[in-house]
Design a protein around this motif. Structure first.
Motif, PDB file in Angstrom:
ATOM      1  N   ASN A  40      19.140   0.394  49.807  1.00  0.00           N
ATOM      2  CA  ASN A  40      19.957   0.030  51.036  1.00  0.00           C
ATOM      3  C   ASN A  40      19.503   0.681  52.375  1.00  0.00           C
ATOM      4  O   ASN A  40      19.736   0.202  53.256  1.00  0.00           O
ATOM      5  CB  ASN A  40      21.496   0.348  50.672  1.00  0.00           C
ATOM      6  N   ASP A  43      17.648  -1.560  54.659  1.00  0.00           N
ATOM      7  CA  ASP A  43      18.482  -2.449  55.398  1.00  0.00           C
ATOM      8  C   ASP A  43      19.265  -1.867  56.472  1.00  0.00           C
ATOM      9  O   ASP A  43      19.587  -2.456  57.585  1.00  0.00           O
ATOM     10  CB  ASP A  43      19.508  -3.246  54.478  1.00  0.00           C
ATOM     11  N   ILE A  46      16.927  -1.107  59.264  1.00  0.00           N
ATOM     12  CA  ILE A  46      16.652  -2.501  59.913  1.00  0.00           C
ATOM     13  C   ILE A  46      17.876  -2.997  60.916  1.00  0.00           C
ATOM     14  O   ILE A  46      17.592  -3.305  61.987  1.00  0.00           O
ATOM     15  CB  ILE A  46      16.418  -3.856  59.136  1.00  0.00           C
ATOM     16  N   ASN A  47      19.201  -2.752  60.551  1.00  0.00           N
ATOM     17  CA  ASN A  47      20.232  -3.460  61.169  1.00  0.00           C
ATOM     18  C   ASN A  47      20.907  -2.183  62.036  1.00  0.00           C
ATOM     19  O   ASN A  47      22.067  -2.701  62.643  1.00  0.00           O
ATOM     20  CB  ASN A  47      21.236  -4.003  60.286  1.00  0.00           C
ATOM     21  N   TRP A  48      20.128  -1.064  61.935  1.00  0.00           N
ATOM     22  CA  TRP A  48      21.183  -0.027  63.053  1.00  0.00           C
ATOM     23  C   TRP A  48      21.134  -0.256  64.430  1.00  0.00           C
ATOM     24  O   TRP A  48      20.165  -0.558  64.932  1.00  0.00           O
ATOM     25  CB  TRP A  48      20.483   1.374  62.706  1.00  0.00           C
ATOM     26  N   THR A  49      22.540  -0.182  64.911  1.00  0.00           N
ATOM     27  CA  THR A  49      22.568  -0.378  66.406  1.00  0.00           C
ATOM     28  C   THR A  49      23.517   0.687  66.800  1.00  0.00           C
ATOM     29  O   THR A  49      24.008   1.736  66.117  1.00  0.00           O
ATOM     30  CB  THR A  49      23.033  -1.457  66.656  1.00  0.00           C
ATOM     31  N   LYS A  56      26.204  -4.035  71.442  1.00  0.00           N
ATOM     32  CA  LYS A  56      25.165  -3.547  70.562  1.00  0.00           C
ATOM     33  C   LYS A  56      23.746  -3.453  71.024  1.00  0.00           C
ATOM     34  O   LYS A  56      23.404  -4.462  71.246  1.00  0.00           O
ATOM     35  CB  LYS A  56      25.704  -4.077  69.122  1.00  0.00           C
ATOM     36  N   LYS A  58      19.831  -2.801  69.494  1.00  0.00           N
ATOM     37  CA  LYS A  58      19.065  -2.620  68.528  1.00  0.00           C
ATOM     38  C   LYS A  58      17.572  -1.881  69.095  1.00  0.00           C
ATOM     39  O   LYS A  58      17.061  -2.565  69.604  1.00  0.00           O
ATOM     40  CB  LYS A  58      19.002  -3.764  67.697  1.00  0.00           C
ATOM     41  N   SER A  61      12.701  -1.371  65.188  1.00  0.00           N
ATOM     42  CA  SER A  61      12.280  -2.302  64.129  1.00  0.00           C
ATOM     43  C   SER A  61      11.646  -1.543  63.004  1.00  0.00           C
ATOM     44  O   SER A  61      11.013  -0.453  63.398  1.00  0.00           O
ATOM     45  CB  SER A  61      11.481  -3.549  64.463  1.00  0.00           C
TER      46      SER A  61
END
Length: 115
Positions: A40, A43, A46-49, A56, A58, A61
Motif C-alpha cells: 500500500n 499507492d 502515488i496519490n499523496w496530496t 489539492k 499533487k 510522481s
C-alpha cells in the motif's frame, strides 16, 4: 504509545528543490516493513496530496518503490514546487503518522538528489 515528531527526523534537503528534480528517499525503520505496507505505500505515495488555498496539490510522481526488510527506498520526481511550504516535510509528517499508528519508529529519513 510514543509518537515521533517530524522535527526529530526531518531536515531540509542540502540541495535546491526544483521542478523536475528526481530524488531518492530512504527510510529506515526499527521494525520490518509489513506486507500491508509493501503493497500500500506505493499507492499512498502515488496519490499523496496536500492542501493549498482550498486545492489539492499533487507535487510529485513515484518512479520506483523498493521495499527493504526494515524500510524502503523510493525514487520520486518533483513536478510542482511550492515556495511557501516545505512539501517534503509535509510528506514526511504523513509518512510518520502512518508508522506512528503502527508503533514503528523511523530511525532514518534521508533524501538525496539524483538529477
Amino acid at each position: 504509545m510514543q509518537f515521533q515528531d517530524v522535527n526529530e527526523i526531518y531536515y531540509p534537503p542540502e540541495f535546491e528543490v526544483k521542478v523536475f528534480s528526481t530524488v531518492r528517499l530512504f527510510i529506515k525503520l526499527d521494525k520490518n516493513l509489513t506486507r500491508y505496507d509493501e503493497r500500500n505505500l506505493p499507492d499512498f505515495i502515488i496519490n499523496w496530496t496536500y492542501h493549498n488555498k482550498s486545492k489539492k496539490v499533487k507535487p510529485f510522481s513515484l518512479i520506483e518503490f523498493i521495499p527493504m526488510q526494515q524500510g524502503f527506498e523510493a525514487g520520486i520526481k518533483l513536478v510542482r514546487i511550492d515556495n511557501e511550504k516545505d512539501v517534503l516535510k509535509l510528506f514526511c509528517k504523513d509518512i510518520l503518522d502512518i508508522f506512528n499508528c503502527e508503533k514503528t519508529l523511523i530511525l532514518e529519513w534521508n533524501i538525496k538528489l539524483l538529477g
